[in-house]
Write an enzyme that holds these catalytic residues in place. Structure first.
Site, short mmCIF file in Angstrom:
data_model
loop_
_atom_site.label_atom_id
_atom_site.label_comp_id
_atom_site.label_asym_id
_atom_site.label_seq_id
_atom_site.Cartn_x
_atom_site.Cartn_y
_atom_site.Cartn_z
N ASP A 8 40.07 41.80 44.85
CA ASP A 8 39.81 43.15 45.36
C ASP A 8 39.91 44.22 44.28
O ASP A 8 39.39 45.31 44.42
CB ASP A 8 40.79 43.50 46.49
CG ASP A 8 40.42 42.79 47.78
OD1 ASP A 8 39.35 42.16 47.80
OD2 ASP A 8 41.20 42.86 48.74
N CYS A 61 26.42 44.71 43.23
CA CYS A 61 27.80 44.63 43.70
C CYS A 61 27.92 45.79 44.70
O CYS A 61 27.11 45.86 45.62
CB CYS A 61 28.80 44.69 42.55
SG CYS A 61 28.39 45.85 41.23
N ILE A 116 27.04 48.52 38.96
CA ILE A 116 27.25 48.73 37.52
C ILE A 116 28.36 47.84 36.93
O ILE A 116 28.22 47.35 35.82
CB ILE A 116 27.54 50.23 37.18
CG1 ILE A 116 28.72 50.77 37.99
CG2 ILE A 116 26.31 51.07 37.39
CD1 ILE A 116 29.12 52.20 37.65
N GLN A 153 31.93 48.62 33.86
CA GLN A 153 32.62 49.89 34.12
C GLN A 153 33.91 50.05 33.34
O GLN A 153 34.26 51.14 32.94
CB GLN A 153 32.96 49.96 35.61
CG GLN A 153 32.08 50.87 36.40
CD GLN A 153 32.43 50.81 37.87
OE1 GLN A 153 32.41 49.75 38.48
NE2 GLN A 153 32.74 51.94 38.45
N ALA A 211 28.56 49.40 43.54
CA ALA A 211 27.89 50.49 42.83
C ALA A 211 26.72 49.98 41.99
O ALA A 211 25.87 50.75 41.56
CB ALA A 211 28.89 51.22 41.94
N ARG A 243 30.56 44.74 38.18
CA ARG A 243 30.37 43.28 38.22
C ARG A 243 28.92 42.91 37.90
O ARG A 243 28.66 41.87 37.30
CB ARG A 243 30.75 42.75 39.60
CG ARG A 243 32.20 43.07 39.96
CD ARG A 243 32.49 42.69 41.40
NE ARG A 243 33.68 43.40 41.88
CZ ARG A 243 34.23 43.20 43.06
NH1 ARG A 243 33.72 42.32 43.90
NH2 ARG A 243 35.30 43.88 43.43
#
Length: 397
Positions: A292, A324, A328, A368, A326, A330
């Protein structure tokens, strides 16, 4: 607009509350300040600390706007650190932050040394040398320092389409917008991997999403999130349950197969255009073992998934949709990993920082956080050192 507590609300801002641990620590660092001409950005969140365990969690890249109700936009770095420390002395000991999640950092540009994704040097020596360099820079900390300095968004790229009034409600995150002009091609061995890096669909964007899949003739979707994590919806379920059918505009989707393990879910969909009766087959591969927060402790499961994705992509020329939440973090990890594997097979040197820079030229903020970058670098070394991916015979000469 402030509410009754003097805190702003709306505009995608998040309130995070935490109390210090037994040693009086909250477990995060910040950089920036008015004296440095930069916003206050969370630069690090230590695992299993109050900042890490808060719900919602504080994340690297969040911009801190208010500390215990105080607007910190005009304060120096030192003052901000003092405000955070001072909250331990209040009667409740609670620290209340209002943050803008995963904000784009100012456009200050770091161009890595002149390694393109491929270099003029070829062969096993160049590949070996590039991975020895990667190992050394990870051990010295230089790799993460360089990553932290890399621009998050390519200067000069516009994101006007995402800000058109009709499109604003379609954006999952206000601060994450696609560039207006963007295509990704990885130079290398003549292999071109085509990806569409997307956000996880919202309830109101599922029809748009499936129309994109149809228009781009995509036959593989790779999903790198679960639907809900830590109580937050990360992605709407945009597909029907097994043996059920759903309509999205002129497209009808039926789920004809579903298999789930502890780490992966594999689905097969039939996609039909109701006006023309044309039918296509879509494979849906979901990685569900990503924790998570943070990154997996061991990359083995993730690498197993990436290898399965690569098997599915053999001979495929249409773009693969990767998402994923967003689209960006993963997503960037998977594209970097697969690109590195292609380079190893082509006996080309691997420079992950160059891969990330070329990805960010196509979509802002891909990969990220520093922890995601470290994870993918270690996974690349594991793949090479354990021979999970090797130079193909055609490229060994």
């Amino acid at each position: 607009m402030p509410n009754g507590n003097g805190y702003p609300e709306g505009h995608g801002l998040v309130t995070i509350r935490m109390k210090p641990d037994d040693q009086g620590r909250f477990g995060f660092n910040v950089k920036g300040g008015a004296d440095q001409g930069m916003p206050i950005i969370v630069s690090r969140v230590a695992p299993n600390t109050p900042a890490d365990l808060a719900i919602p969690r504080l994340n690297e890249g969040d911009q801190v706007l208010f500390i215990n109700g105080r607007d910190v936009s005009q304060h120096s770095h030192e003052q901000v650190v003092m405000f955070i420390r001072a909250s331990r002395e209040t009667h409740s000991g609670e620290l209340v932050l209002i943050v803008r999640p995963n904000v784009e950092e100012p456009d200050f540009v770091y161009i890595p040394e002149s390694h393109q994704i491929t270099s003029s040097a070829t062969g096993a020596n160049a590949l070996d040398a590039s991975l020895m360099l990667l190992q050394e820079s990870l051990e010295s900390g230089a790799a993460l320092a360089q990553f932290d300095q890399l621009y998050r968004k390519k200067p000069g790229m516009t994101t006007n389409a995402a800000r058109v009034e009709a499109n604003v409600p379609k954006n999952r995150y206000r601060d994450i917008s696609p560039y207006d002009q963007t295509r990704m091609e990885i130079p290398g061995s003549g292999i071109v991997n085509r990806y569409i890096a997307a956000q996880g669909p919202l309830p109101n964007t599922c029809t748009d999403y499936w129309l994109m899949v149809w228009e781009q003739r995509t036959s593989l979707i790779v999903m790198l999130t679960t639907k809900v994590e830590r109580g937050r919806v990360k992605c709407h379920q945009y597909w029907p349950d097994l043996y059920e059918t759903m309509d999205y505009g002129v497209l009808q989707i039926t789920c004809v197969k579903e298999e789930e393990t502890t780490s992966f879910a594999f689905r097969e969909f039939n996609l039909t255009h109701v006006e023309t009766s044309e039918e296509r087959h879509i494979s849906h591969m979901q990685y569900i073992a990503w924790p998570d927060h943070g990154v997996p402790d061991d990359p083995a499961d993730f690498l197993d998934f990436v290898l399965k994705v690569r098997q599915k992509r053999v001979g495929m020329v249409e773009p693969t949709v990767v998402h994923c939440s967003a689209g960006i973090g993963r997503t960037g990890v998977l594209i970097t990993m697969e690109t590195a594997m292609c380079l190893i097979e082509a006996n080309q040197p691997v420079y992950p920082l160059s891969i990330v820079r070329q990805m960010r030229d196509q979509r802002a903020m891909l990969i990220q956080t520093a922890s995601q970058y470290k994870f993918v670098c270690e996974a690349i070394l594991k793949v090479y050192n354990e021979g999970l991916v090797k130079p193909l015979e055609d490229y060994q000469r």
